[in-house]
Write a protein that holds these residues in place. Sequence first.
Motif, short mmCIF file in Angstrom:
data_model
loop_
_atom_site.label_atom_id
_atom_site.label_comp_id
_atom_site.label_asym_id
_atom_site.label_seq_id
_atom_site.Cartn_x
_atom_site.Cartn_y
_atom_site.Cartn_z
N ILE A 8 0.82 -1.21 0.00
CA ILE A 8 0.00 0.00 0.00
C ILE A 8 0.85 1.26 0.00
O ILE A 8 0.62 2.17 -0.79
N SER A 9 1.84 1.33 0.86
CA SER A 9 2.63 2.56 0.93
C SER A 9 3.35 2.87 -0.38
O SER A 9 3.53 4.03 -0.74
N ASP A 10 3.73 1.84 -1.11
CA ASP A 10 4.40 2.04 -2.40
C ASP A 10 3.44 2.34 -3.54
O ASP A 10 3.82 2.97 -4.52
N LEU A 11 2.20 1.89 -3.43
CA LEU A 11 1.29 1.94 -4.56
C LEU A 11 0.08 2.85 -4.40
O LEU A 11 -0.65 3.07 -5.37
N VAL A 12 -0.15 3.41 -3.23
CA VAL A 12 -1.36 4.21 -3.00
C VAL A 12 -1.49 5.35 -4.02
O VAL A 12 -2.59 5.67 -4.44
N ASP A 13 -0.40 5.93 -4.44
CA ASP A 13 -0.46 7.04 -5.39
C ASP A 13 -0.81 6.59 -6.81
O ASP A 13 -1.15 7.41 -7.65
N HIS A 14 -0.74 5.29 -7.06
CA HIS A 14 -0.97 4.75 -8.41
C HIS A 14 -2.35 4.15 -8.61
O HIS A 14 -2.68 3.72 -9.71
N TYR A 15 -3.16 4.10 -7.54
CA TYR A 15 -4.50 3.51 -7.61
C TYR A 15 -5.55 4.51 -7.17
O TYR A 15 -5.29 5.36 -6.32
N ASP A 16 -6.74 4.39 -7.74
CA ASP A 16 -7.84 5.29 -7.41
C ASP A 16 -8.63 4.86 -6.19
O ASP A 16 -9.31 5.67 -5.56
N PHE A 17 -8.57 3.58 -5.83
CA PHE A 17 -9.30 3.06 -4.67
C PHE A 17 -8.71 1.70 -4.29
O PHE A 17 -7.95 1.11 -5.06
N ALA A 18 -9.10 1.22 -3.12
CA ALA A 18 -8.69 -0.11 -2.66
C ALA A 18 -9.93 -0.96 -2.42
O ALA A 18 -10.94 -0.46 -1.92
N THR A 19 -9.84 -2.22 -2.78
CA THR A 19 -10.86 -3.20 -2.45
C THR A 19 -10.20 -4.24 -1.56
O THR A 19 -9.10 -4.70 -1.88
N ASN A 20 -10.85 -4.57 -0.46
CA ASN A 20 -10.26 -5.54 0.45
C ASN A 20 -11.34 -6.45 1.00
O ASN A 20 -12.48 -6.04 1.19
N GLU A 21 -10.95 -7.69 1.24
CA GLU A 21 -11.85 -8.67 1.83
C GLU A 21 -11.36 -9.04 3.22
O GLU A 21 -10.18 -9.35 3.40
N GLN A 22 -12.25 -8.97 4.18
CA GLN A 22 -12.07 -9.50 5.52
C GLN A 22 -10.99 -8.82 6.35
O GLN A 22 -10.37 -9.44 7.21
#
Length: 80
Positions: A8-22
């Motif tokens: 996450i810390s490396d990629l947060v700037d490259h994605y518009d949102f996060a999807t996570n399960e559980q």
Amino acid sequence: MKNDLDQISDLVDHYDFATNEQCFQYNECNMLLPFIQSGKPVLEIEYSIPTSKFCPQANSMNFDALAKKLELDAWREACR
């Protein structure tokens, strides 16, 4: 980004949102906060925890969370 908590810390700037399960079941939700802090949504799904157990925290963290059945049919129960 989906279920890739370690990057996450490396990629947060490259994605518009996060999807996570559980993340509530596995106590990992705090790892997703960089998305919220960057003004990006977190879409979170739980399968075996009742909404009464995770929705209050999901709402306070500003996650868009819901409960689904493992069969992934149309049933869902949203936190908000």
